[in-house]
Write an enzyme that holds these catalytic residues in place. Structure first.
Site: not given
Length: 440
Positions: A16-17, A47, A49, A107, A192, A207, A309
């Site tokens: 991902g990012n 790895g 998906r 986390k 999100e 956290k 980020g």
């Protein structure tokens, strides 16, 4: 020279990012990283998906068989950036069982399973690093585990969720409602599509569990953390806070509580709170994070920066990779889990703090006396009361709004007071109950 040393093999799980940035930095900074480690890093596989040719990396590096990747003999370090809890837990445990050091930013997993993962790492005599799991690029974990290892940490309080901090900052600056600020955060990519984990405090609680575990040498899990979100915070609350010289922040607070008999407990909690504008955390706005640490000898320390980020989080991940790789090359190991203190978790009811309450009441004689009596009956001392009359469109009085600030009181006493206030015939509603932090 680094070029003559055997390469340190790295497997990255997730593209991902953050995963994309980690792979990019490993490639762009290969020479510098090799010099810092004493051997080159070699990316063995990624790895994913779904293997596809449009992922921006050589397709031969991609694999859907994570289990086989983490078991490869030429992999020394596994970087887990998949999330969520599963299948990440299975992948990390498999990597540790095969003798691979692990770097993770997960986390939610750590807040649930730190003990199991730490035990597996100890058994395999490998490293488990997770600097990126709290506050992105901000170095917090390493200072707590290493720089302050000779000190006694008393309190860790911070803003560790960028989404909620952006929303609350927007409400403070523009007077926007919660719904409008959330919509803006979503449009700008800060929230999100389903913001529940952020706005209800689950992310911050995970956290807080990690920070409390490290700071107080006690295993603290996410379920041990008292949690409130920001969905009930209103524009009126911000107006009142501003009049009091405060703003409102979602805080993660972990601290030692000393009981009357001298014994200690650990309190870990997340909630929106009024913070004085003079406090360092009050100036942390937008999507930035900050963690404020108080230690017996070091005093007060503050860590500030970008808490999320792709690139900032990748920076923290690569820092851990360098540490783990150095240990591989030099034959050492990083800090292990420290849980010797085994302090009990303090229930929220015994935790003392100050409070802000907003009440809507009938505008009639004796209202303030009745309200004040409910506080006094439960030993909650009132520090200040503010009242404003309310009128309808025709200018006719329709009641009043009362703001009450308390001195320090336990959560249990305050909760009993709120219940009693709601039953008073002169109280229309208890609109808000917020804590006040940093005012001592």
């Amino acid at each position: 020279m680094a070029e003559t040393e055997k390469p340190v093999g790295v497997a990255v799980l997730g593209l991902g990012n953050v995963g994309t940035e980690v792979v990019r930095i490993m490639e762009d900074s290969a020479e510098d990283l090799a010099a810092r480690i004493g051997a080159p890093l070699q990316l063995r596989g990624i790895g994913v998906r779904r293997v596809a040719a449009d992922r921006g990396v050589p397709v031969e590096l991609l694999t859907e068989d994570v289990e086989a990747l983490v078991a490869r003999d030429d992999v020394d370090i596994v970087v887990e950036l998949m999330g969520p809890v599963e299948p990440a837990r299975r992948a990390i445990l498999a990597a540790l069982e095969h003798g691979k050091s692990v770097v993770t930013a997960n986390k939610a997993l750590l807040a649930q399973s730190t003990g199991k993962l730490a035990t597996a790492a100890e058994k395999a005599r490998v490293d488990l690093y997770f600097e990126a799991a709290v506050a992105g690029a901000i170095p917090v974990i390493r200072p707590l585990t290493q720089s302050l290892a000779g000190d006694r940490v008393l309190r860790v309080a911070g803003i560790v969720n960028g989404t909620t901090n952006y929303i609350l900052s927007a409400m403070s600056e523009t007077g926007a409602s919660y719904d409008d600020a959330l919509a803006e955060a979503g449009a700008l990519g800060y929230a999100e599509a389903d913001p529940t984990a952020d706005v209800e405090g689950y992310d911050a609680a995970a956290k807080a569990a990690i920070l409390a575990s490290i700071a107080f040498h006690t295993r603290v899990q996410a379920d041990d953390v008292y949690r409130e979100g920001i969905t009930a915070v209103s524009a009126e609350d911000f107006a009142s806070a501003k009049a009091l010289g405060c703003t409102i922040k979602l805080l993660s607070i972990c601290e030692r509580i000393t009981n009357a008999d001298g014994s200690e407990q650990v309190s870990a909690r997340v909630y929106p709170a009024l913070v004085p504008l003079t406090h360092p955390l009050a100036s942390v706005n937008g999507a930035f994070n900050a963690v404020f640490v108080e230690a017996a000898a070091a005093g007060q320390l503050m860590f500030y920066g970008q808490g999320a980020g792709g690139a900032p989080t990748a920076s923290a991940v690569l820092g851990d990779v360098v540490m783990a790789a150095r240990n591989r090359v030099q034959g050492g190991r990083g800090p292990r889990e420290s849980k010797y203190a085994r302090l009990p978790i303090a229930p929220i009811g015994v935790v003392p703090t100050r409070y802000y309450l907003s009440l809507y009441v009938h505008d009639k004689p004796g209202v303030l006396s009745k309200v004040a009596s409910e506080f006094a009956n439960r030993g909650v001392s009132i520090a200040e009361v503010r009242q404003e009359g309310l009128v309808d469109e025709d200018g006719q009085p329709i009641g009043a709004r009362i703001v009450v600030l308390t001195h320090r009181a336990t959560d249990a006493a305050l909760s009993e007071t709120v219940t009693a206030l709601k039953e008073l015939d002169v109280v229309s509603s208890v609109a808000s109950v917020l804590r006040m932090e940093g005012t001592e």
